[in-house]
Structures are given as C-alpha cells and as structure tokens.
Scaffold this motif. Structure first.
Motif, mmCIF file in Angstrom:
data_model
loop_
_atom_site.group_PDB
_atom_site.id
_atom_site.type_symbol
_atom_site.label_atom_id
_atom_site.label_comp_id
_atom_site.label_asym_id
_atom_site.label_seq_id
_atom_site.Cartn_x
_atom_site.Cartn_y
_atom_site.Cartn_z
ATOM 1 N N GLY A 196 -37.131 -14.573 -37.392
ATOM 2 C CA GLY A 196 -37.393 -15.977 -37.111
ATOM 3 C C GLY A 196 -38.854 -16.351 -37.199
ATOM 4 O O GLY A 196 -39.209 -17.527 -37.144
ATOM 5 N N ILE A 197 -39.742 -15.347 -37.321
ATOM 6 C CA ILE A 197 -41.179 -15.621 -37.464
ATOM 7 C C ILE A 197 -41.665 -15.003 -38.766
ATOM 8 O O ILE A 197 -41.570 -13.788 -38.960
ATOM 9 C CB ILE A 197 -42.005 -15.054 -36.292
ATOM 10 N N GLY A 198 -42.155 -15.846 -39.654
ATOM 11 C CA GLY A 198 -42.769 -15.393 -40.894
ATOM 12 C C GLY A 198 -44.236 -15.787 -40.920
ATOM 13 O O GLY A 198 -44.792 -16.248 -39.912
ATOM 14 N N PRO A 199 -44.910 -15.614 -42.058
ATOM 15 C CA PRO A 199 -46.353 -15.901 -42.133
ATOM 16 C C PRO A 199 -46.732 -17.318 -41.728
ATOM 17 O O PRO A 199 -47.712 -17.531 -41.019
ATOM 18 C CB PRO A 199 -46.667 -15.637 -43.610
ATOM 19 N N GLU A 200 -45.944 -18.291 -42.180
ATOM 20 C CA GLU A 200 -46.281 -19.694 -41.900
ATOM 21 C C GLU A 200 -46.191 -20.005 -40.408
ATOM 22 O O GLU A 200 -47.106 -20.598 -39.814
ATOM 23 C CB GLU A 200 -45.332 -20.592 -42.697
ATOM 24 N N LEU A 201 -45.093 -19.595 -39.778
ATOM 25 C CA LEU A 201 -44.915 -19.860 -38.354
ATOM 26 C C LEU A 201 -45.893 -19.032 -37.521
ATOM 27 O O LEU A 201 -46.398 -19.504 -36.491
ATOM 28 C CB LEU A 201 -43.475 -19.545 -37.944
ATOM 29 N N ALA A 202 -46.206 -17.833 -37.957
ATOM 30 C CA ALA A 202 -47.183 -17.001 -37.248
ATOM 31 C C ALA A 202 -48.538 -17.701 -37.201
ATOM 32 O O ALA A 202 -49.222 -17.696 -36.163
ATOM 33 C CB ALA A 202 -47.309 -15.645 -37.934
ATOM 34 N N GLN A 203 -48.920 -18.301 -38.311
ATOM 35 C CA GLN A 203 -50.204 -19.007 -38.371
ATOM 36 C C GLN A 203 -50.233 -20.174 -37.391
ATOM 37 O O GLN A 203 -51.220 -20.395 -36.675
ATOM 38 C CB GLN A 203 -50.443 -19.501 -39.798
ATOM 39 N N ARG A 204 -49.142 -20.925 -37.303
ATOM 40 C CA ARG A 204 -49.094 -22.078 -36.400
ATOM 41 C C ARG A 204 -49.071 -21.645 -34.938
ATOM 42 O O ARG A 204 -49.687 -22.281 -34.082
ATOM 43 C CB ARG A 204 -47.873 -22.942 -36.720
ATOM 44 N N LEU A 205 -48.356 -20.541 -34.668
ATOM 45 C CA LEU A 205 -48.317 -20.041 -33.289
ATOM 46 C C LEU A 205 -49.699 -19.610 -32.813
ATOM 47 O O LEU A 205 -50.140 -19.960 -31.706
ATOM 48 C CB LEU A 205 -47.346 -18.858 -33.193
ATOM 49 N N ARG A 264 -42.439 -21.997 -23.769
ATOM 50 C CA ARG A 264 -43.604 -22.754 -24.243
ATOM 51 C C ARG A 264 -43.687 -22.810 -25.766
ATOM 52 O O ARG A 264 -44.463 -23.602 -26.321
ATOM 53 C CB ARG A 264 -44.894 -22.140 -23.693
ATOM 54 N N LEU A 265 -42.914 -21.987 -26.458
ATOM 55 C CA LEU A 265 -42.976 -21.966 -27.920
ATOM 56 C C LEU A 265 -42.587 -23.318 -28.513
ATOM 57 O O LEU A 265 -42.988 -23.648 -29.634
ATOM 58 C CB LEU A 265 -42.055 -20.876 -28.476
ATOM 59 N N THR A 266 -41.823 -24.117 -27.766
ATOM 60 C CA THR A 266 -41.428 -25.441 -28.268
ATOM 61 C C THR A 266 -42.618 -26.380 -28.391
ATOM 62 O O THR A 266 -42.500 -27.464 -28.978
ATOM 63 C CB THR A 266 -40.367 -26.072 -27.350
ATOM 64 N N GLU A 267 -43.770 -25.978 -27.838
ATOM 65 C CA GLU A 267 -44.989 -26.783 -28.008
ATOM 66 C C GLU A 267 -45.450 -26.802 -29.467
ATOM 67 O O GLU A 267 -46.219 -27.674 -29.869
ATOM 68 C CB GLU A 267 -46.118 -26.228 -27.132
ATOM 69 N N VAL A 268 -44.997 -25.830 -30.252
ATOM 70 C CA VAL A 268 -45.373 -25.749 -31.662
ATOM 71 C C VAL A 268 -44.322 -26.488 -32.484
ATOM 72 O O VAL A 268 -43.117 -26.277 -32.312
ATOM 73 C CB VAL A 268 -45.466 -24.275 -32.120
ATOM 74 N N SER A 269 -44.771 -27.366 -33.367
ATOM 75 C CA SER A 269 -43.852 -28.182 -34.151
ATOM 76 C C SER A 269 -42.938 -27.296 -34.996
ATOM 77 O O SER A 269 -43.356 -26.285 -35.540
ATOM 78 C CB SER A 269 -44.640 -29.128 -35.076
ATOM 79 N N GLY A 270 -41.673 -27.701 -35.075
ATOM 80 C CA GLY A 270 -40.711 -26.970 -35.883
ATOM 81 C C GLY A 270 -39.947 -25.902 -35.124
ATOM 82 O O GLY A 270 -39.074 -25.244 -35.692
ATOM 83 N N ILE A 271 -40.279 -25.691 -33.835
ATOM 84 C CA ILE A 271 -39.573 -24.690 -33.041
ATOM 85 C C ILE A 271 -38.716 -25.398 -31.997
ATOM 86 O O ILE A 271 -39.243 -26.078 -31.105
ATOM 87 C CB ILE A 271 -40.552 -23.713 -32.348
ATOM 88 N N GLY A 272 -37.402 -25.233 -32.145
ATOM 89 C CA GLY A 272 -36.479 -25.813 -31.183
ATOM 90 C C GLY A 272 -35.906 -24.754 -30.266
ATOM 91 O O GLY A 272 -36.279 -23.581 -30.318
ATOM 92 N N ALA A 273 -34.984 -25.162 -29.433
ATOM 93 C CA ALA A 273 -34.415 -24.247 -28.441
ATOM 94 C C ALA A 273 -33.710 -23.060 -29.100
ATOM 95 O O ALA A 273 -33.794 -21.923 -28.626
ATOM 96 C CB ALA A 273 -33.438 -25.005 -27.542
ATOM 97 N N ALA A 310 -52.559 -20.475 -34.078
ATOM 98 C CA ALA A 310 -53.459 -21.634 -34.031
ATOM 99 C C ALA A 310 -53.309 -22.382 -32.707
ATOM 100 O O ALA A 310 -54.271 -22.945 -32.180
ATOM 101 C CB ALA A 310 -53.165 -22.564 -35.210
ATOM 102 N N HIS A 311 -52.102 -22.357 -32.143
ATOM 103 C CA HIS A 311 -51.846 -23.097 -30.903
ATOM 104 C C HIS A 311 -52.171 -22.273 -29.653
ATOM 105 O O HIS A 311 -52.814 -22.771 -28.716
ATOM 106 C CB HIS A 311 -50.376 -23.523 -30.862
ATOM 107 N N PHE A 312 -51.752 -20.989 -29.656
ATOM 108 C CA PHE A 312 -51.896 -20.185 -28.432
ATOM 109 C C PHE A 312 -53.054 -19.190 -28.467
ATOM 110 O O PHE A 312 -53.399 -18.618 -27.429
ATOM 111 C CB PHE A 312 -50.590 -19.410 -28.164
ATOM 112 N N GLY A 313 -53.621 -18.957 -29.650
ATOM 113 C CA GLY A 313 -54.763 -18.056 -29.752
ATOM 114 C C GLY A 313 -54.420 -16.641 -29.308
ATOM 115 O O GLY A 313 -53.332 -16.121 -29.576
ATOM 116 N N ALA A 314 -55.364 -16.027 -28.581
ATOM 117 C CA ALA A 314 -55.209 -14.628 -28.162
ATOM 118 C C ALA A 314 -54.081 -14.441 -27.149
ATOM 119 O O ALA A 314 -53.676 -13.306 -26.878
ATOM 120 C CB ALA A 314 -56.522 -14.108 -27.580
ATOM 121 N N GLU A 315 -53.561 -15.547 -26.586
ATOM 122 C CA GLU A 315 -52.492 -15.455 -25.595
ATOM 123 C C GLU A 315 -51.098 -15.513 -26.229
ATOM 124 O O GLU A 315 -50.089 -15.547 -25.523
ATOM 125 C CB GLU A 315 -52.619 -16.611 -24.585
#
Length: 738
Positions: free
Chosen positions: A108-117, A135-144, A119-124
């Motif tokens: 469910g996580i590829g290069p594109e989504l990894a980059q967005r994650l 909290r992953l729903t804070e990133v666009s494109g991630i639903g329940a 970018a949003h959460f940084g080292a955490e």
C-alpha cells in the motif's frame, strides 16, 4: 531492537568476522531463488559506497543493515564485503525513511506515497505508522481503508522483525522469517524451536534442509520421528521434482538413510507410520513395493480409470462415407494427404481415443486442421487446448480456431481452490483436441480426463521425442507404451520441410545422426558457431542478439529472439545471461527495485507458476510496462493483458531474455540462439537438444562445441521416470472389459 547473536559455527576465534553498518543505497543484482544479491551500501564516514555480496536478496533500498562478514578481493570487481549473516534496523534519517518505505516493503506504500508521508511527518514517520496510524489520513489520498492496510502490513513486518531477532542466531534470514511469521503468527518461535520440521510441510520455499539445519542448532534428537518423517517426504518431493510419480521403497530408504545418517529400521517404522496417517500409499508392484505420496497415487490411478472408461465407452458411430469426406476436405484445402496422414484423419473420426505423433515437417498441423474441418462439417462441438498460453496461441494461429489452455478450459474456481469442470459438470464438447501432450504431467491429465464427457472423443497430439513434462509422469510415452491406445505415427518429411536445415537436423538428431553444421550465415535457417570458452560464448551471444541478427534479418531483439540454455547457473546459465542481456538490450529504461530484483520498463519476463486468479500460467512471457509508485506494484503486459503484481508475488516472475529448454518447450520463436557446451555435460541428452532445436521457426543459431553436440546425440538413454501408468492402464482396461 535487541542484537541477535551470530551462529557459533560462523564466528570463530581463528577467523573473526568483521562488522559493517550502513544503509542500502542500491540493489544492483538479486536472485530470489538463491537469495544471492549485490548491494551498494552507504557507510558513514566513507566517501564511496561499499559493495556487499551474499544472501541479501530480501533487503530493500533504504534499509539500515548490520552485517557480519569478511572483505575479499574479486579479480574483476575489486574489493567486496562478503556477508555471512545480517539483520536490519529501522532507518533514522528522513532520506533513509523515505527510501525504506518506497521499497515496497509495506503493502500500500510505494515511492510516491512514501515521499508524501515523509514530507508531512518527517523523521517521525515510522513512529506515526507504529503508534498513531490514524494520523495517516492527514496525508491527501489516504483513507480509512488504506490506513488499515498499511497498519496491518506494518504490524506483520514488525512482528516478523521480532521473529528475525529470535531466529537470527539460528541462521534464518529476513525473507524466511517473514514467511514463518505469516504462516504461524505469534506462535512462530515456538513452532521453530519445538518442531522445525513443520516448516518443510507448511511454508512454501522453506524445505527440509533449512529445517534440518535449525534442528541441528537446537540439538534436537537426530532420530526424532518428526525428522525421519520429514526426511522421507523430502526425498519423495525431490524425486517428484525430477519427474517420478512414485519411488521404489528400497531407493527411498537408501537415499533417506544417506541424507539423515540414521539406520534403516527406524526409517522403515517412520514410513509405515506415514502410510497409516494417509500421507503415503505403499502398493506392491512387480519390481517391489513402491511409495507414492497420496495425491500422486490418486492422480495416476485416476488417469488409468478415466482413460479406461473413455476407451470402452460407446461413442458416436463413424460418419458414413468417411473416405468421401476425406477426399472432399483434401479438395477444399488443395492438398494431397499421404496414406499415413489419411489413416490418421480416419482414426480421429472412428477411435474414441487417438494419439497423433510425429516430428517437425511431418504434417501434424495439416491433419489436425483437416480433422477439425471434418468435425465442424458434421456439426460437432470441438474444444482445442494446450498446456501453455503460448502453445494455445500457436494452435489458434495454425488452425484458425480458438484454442485455450487446459487450465482455463477446466475453469479454476477461487472459491473452492479447484477446477469447476468435474464429472458432475463436464466440458461441453464432443471432441477434445490437446496439443503438445508431451508437456502434460500426471496431475493435469488427471483433472482433464475427469472433466471429459464419457462419450466424447479425445485426440492427443504431440512429439514423443521431446522432453517429458516438468511435473511428475511421462504421460505421452506411457500411453503409447501401454498398447491400448491407438497411435497414428507420422514419419514422412514433406518436400517444403526438407528445405529447412532446422527440420532436417531435428530428424537427424532424433535418429542418432550428426547434424549438418553450416558455419556461415546465409546458407539456410541453421548456423553453427563453434566456441567452447564460456566467456567467448557470452560475448558473441550478446553481440548477436543486440546487433548482428537484428541487422541481418530485421529481427526485434525482444520480440523475435529467444536465448535458450540448458542450465540455470554458471557463466552461460540463464541467471548470468539474463543479467547481461538486460544490461545490453535495455540499459537506459526506467528501473525499479521490486521484490528483491531490479526490473526495467520493457524487460522481457516469464511467469514461473500457474496463477489461476490472474489466469496466467507457467511459461507465459510478457513485458514489464509500468510501476504503480503509490502502492509499489509492478505491471506486466502479457500480449495485451496488463496484470498487476504485489511485491509479495515476486517469486512468480523472472527475467526471460534467456530461458531453459524446459521453459521454452511448447513455444516457437522466430529465432533461437541455443548455447550448448561441455560445461552442460550433466544435461546433455538427445531429447534436450532435439527439443531446443525445434523451438526455432525461421532461424536457429547454435553456439557451442561439436563435442557437446556429439555427447548429447550419443546420450539416448532418457533418465527413467518411475511411473506405473502403462501397466495400470492395461489392468484398468482389462477389468473394464470383463
């Protein structure tokens, strides 16, 4: 994470292991079958990445590794760190986290989504996934739904890592630990430490030898019943992989005794116990007691019973004026059938079961087309099928009628895990034609025969001189040897085929004669280039595929050329050649590290096992066409059907620039480059050379030595396959006719 202890046998005072830590910058090469990989490791304090080699095929780009091993100097590649054992730790830097998640490790996580994650959460990021996945729903494109998928897969990976820590001291790698956890969950460590032999039965890819190594390190009793049973079943499975349906009891006990180093009496007792538990069957045969695994026993006896019923069934009456109908079809097709061809056509309309066999150029396709014309004229429902997708496609092209794979015709049901077509719901046909029957193993023939209506006619077409099926059994030979199935043998080579050196050489080889070996291009459709040094062969082969043959013949290197070699390993085995051909033919395409292997857009790939859910089968060839960056899935185009593969399906695909002779069987290619050297001495058999040669339609280039050709031609003693089908069929027919 607690640091695992290295296996004592791998770390001694006399040869201390060195430690290396760093992050995986690039996976240069990986072979999931052997687990060997070449990795570029970014090490803190070093300007250039270190080259690391060893059992690292499961690592992901971005992973932080702790490795133990030794430095060595490779004569070609220079300094390398050769790994003995390793474990992975979670990356700590933002760049490392992004690369780690982009590797496809988490479904469910590829290069594109990894980059967005990141970018949003940084080292955490990893902490959020671990402790606060909501909290992953804070990133666009991630639903329940996506959150639940990521959370579940992350927990699996986390638990697998904990299992890895517990098992690392026993020598179990990351990929094996993950499989063990997926099978047993939280009970994984308990299972491994109490009865590691369960792994050989329950976990795909973890065989007896791995389980036995674990047991030895756990100091388990070498005569424990679990070990004896597992050893016996391992030898049975190994010999099934060599094509045997059963194993003579004495041979099984000999090999198991040698493997386990235990006396025979407890082995015999363990074998009897397996029989009582229903895992094996022990019938008395004329040569002594045999040992069948129960599924093989059911399949072989079932084939004999089903064929016996077909052979004695009251089928439809032969058509009136058959001779006139045969004359009519010849006139319509503007051809003249030879007496043996006309007899084969007549038998196809009179016999309940018929085998049509013959080599290239003898007219098998012609008479099959005539038979189909006649049955269509009579209004009969005809089904055409073949063991592989490529063979079915070729059958469609040569007859003009739709053909399908046997698996597809039998309609696999994902709900039941079996075939829909059974005696209760048989195939809807009055005539069934199966091409490339030599490729059909005992299990597939069992399912096919069960699904044939009792009054239908069955026509089996094949070349008895080709290699037998990869799976257990020797169906075509056994049916011909039984003496109870009508056989139409085609022996005459027709004039047009006589102009082909490929066809002429195939028949010469089949008859034990040395082939014609033109040494220059332009003298026909066959060329022999005499080379014996593997490096020289590899160099010439790469030039031929990439430049010379496309220039001379207008061939597309990917679509029209197929490299065939007998062996997997070695300097001219398919593993090395695939890597070299990928670099030469497809060097600049977009690349992805997927499933522990580097793939590039336009790579030629092959399906390695039947996947009924995707309706794609062992031996089908496709082309990599894309990568879904958001989910880490690879896309492959199989002649217009684009299929999507998850990282967990990595073992289903392999590069196919070069394939083995067995994998090429059932296919034809415009041009074939065949490698045959004395280094292949273990595989040099007449039927192997014959099968490889007949894969080429317009051109065959043979690279190798005359000595290797001679060795193959002289070796006309096919390795015996232990089957009892021919005798069983005679017995079945006798009991049916009483």
């Amino acid at each position: 994470m607690a640091q695992p202890r290295p296996p004592a046998s791998l770390d001694s005072d006399s040869h201390p292991l060195e430690t290396l830590e760093g992050s995986v910058e690039r996976l240069t090469f990986a072979d999931p079958e052997s687990h060997y990989a070449v990795v570029r490791l970014r090490v803190k304090g070093r300007r250039q990445p270190a080259t690391v080699v060893g059992p690292l095929a499961a690592v992901k780009e971005g992973e932080q590794l702790h490795l133990k091993g030794r430095y060595e100097i490779h004569p070609k590649w220079g300094e390398q760190f050769k790994v003995v054992w390793w474990y992975a730790v979670l990356p700590a830097t933002v760049a490392g986290i992004e690369k780690y998640l982009a590797s496809g490790l988490i479904k469910g996580i590829g290069p594109e989504l990894a980059q967005r994650l990141v970018a949003h959460f940084g080292a955490e990021t990893l902490t959020v996934i671990d402790d606060h996945p909501e909290r992953l729903t804070e990133v666009s494109g991630i639903g329940a739904k996506r959150v639940e998928q990521i959370r579940g897969d992350w927990q699996t990976q986390k638990a697998a890592r904990q299992v890895l820590v517990a098992l690392q001291g026993l020598g179990v790698g990351m990929s094996q630990a993950t499989k063990i956890y997926q099978q047993y969950g939280d009970q994984a460590v308990e299972v491994v430490t109490t009865n590691p032999y369960r792994l050989a039965l329950d976990v795909h890819g973890l065989g007896f030898l791995t389980a036995d190594r674990l047991a030895a390190r756990l100091n388990l009793d070498p005569q424990a019943p679990a070990r004896l049973a597992a050893g016996l079943l391992h030898i049975l499975d190994t010999m099934s992989g060599e094509g045997h349906v059963y194993v003579p009891e004495a041979l099984l006990l000999d090999r198991t005794e040698e493997l386990l180093q235990v006396p025979r009496p407890p082995l015999l007792k363990a074998l009897e116990e397996q029989a009582r538990e229903g895992r094996v069957v022990l019938p008395e045969l004329p040569d002594g007691r045999a040992v069948y695994k129960r599924p093989a026993w059911v399949a072989e006896t079932g084939v004999a019973q089903s064929l016996g019923r077909l052979l004695t069934a009251a089928g439809g009456s032969p058509p009136l004026h058959l001779a006139d109908l045969i004359e009519q079809v010849q006139a319509e097709r503007r051809l003249a059938l030879s007496p043996e061809q006309a007899a084969a056509v007549a038998a196809a309309l009179t016999d309940q079961v018929l085998i049509i066999t013959g080599g290239p150029g003898t007219g098998k396709t012609t008479i099959v087309s005539c038979i189909l014309d006649l049955y269509q004229g009579l209004g009969a429902r005809v089904l055409l099928m073949a063991p592989t997708g490529r063979a079915a496609k070729r059958l469609t092209e040569t007859t003009g009628l739709g053909a399908t794979t046997i698996h597809r015709a039998l309609e696999f049901s994902p709900q039941t895990g079996g075939f829909r077509r059974t005696p209760a719901d048989p195939l809807k046909a009055e005539v069934i034609v199966v091409d490339e029957t030599s490729m059909v193993d005992t299990f597939l023939m069992y399912h096919l025969l069960r699904a044939i209506p009792p009054t239908a006619r069955l026509i089996l077409v094949g070349d008895a001189h080709q290699l037998p099926a990869v799976g257990p059994g020797n169906i075509l030979k056994d049916l011909m040897d039984s003496g109870v199935v009508k056989v139409a043998r085609l022996t005459h080579i027709y004039r047009q085929a006589q102009e082909s050196i490929i066809v002429v050489n195939a028949h010469r080889i089949n008859q034990g004669e040395y082939p014609i070996l033109p040494a220059k291009f332009g003298q026909g459709d066959f060329v022999f280039l005499e080379l014996d040094d593997p490096e020289a062969i590899k160099s010439r082969l790469l030039d031929l595929v990439a430049e010379e043959l496309p220039r001379r013949y207008g061939l597309d290197p990917l679509r029209d050329l197929q490299v065939i070699t007998p062996m997997h390993r070695g300097p001219v085995g398919i593993q090395t050649l695939n890597h070299e051909l990928q670099e030469r033919l497809n060097p600049r395409s977009e690349r992805w590290s997927w499933g522990g292997r580097v793939y590039r857009r336009y790579d030629k790939v092959m399906q390695l096992r039947n996947n009924y859910y995707k309706e794609i089968f062992n031996g089908d060839i496709g082309q990599v066409c894309g990568f879904l960056a958001a989910t880490g899935q690879l896309q492959v185009d199989f002649e217009g059907r684009v299929l999507t593969y998850d990282p967990g399906e990595r073992e289903e695909l392999t590069l196919a620039y070069a394939v083995t002779v067995h994998k090429a069987q059932g296919s034809e290619f415009p041009a074939v480059l065949l490698v045959l050297t004395t280094h292949h001495y273990m595989m040099l058999q007449r039927n192997l050379l014959y099968t490889a040669l007949t894969r080429g339609r317009r051109l065959v280039v043979l690279l190798g030595s005359k000595r290797a050709i001679g060795m193959a031609i002289r070796n006309d003693r096919p390795i015996r396959r232990y089957t009892h089908l021919a005798a069983r069929l005679r017995e079945s027919l006798a009991s049916t006719t009483l």
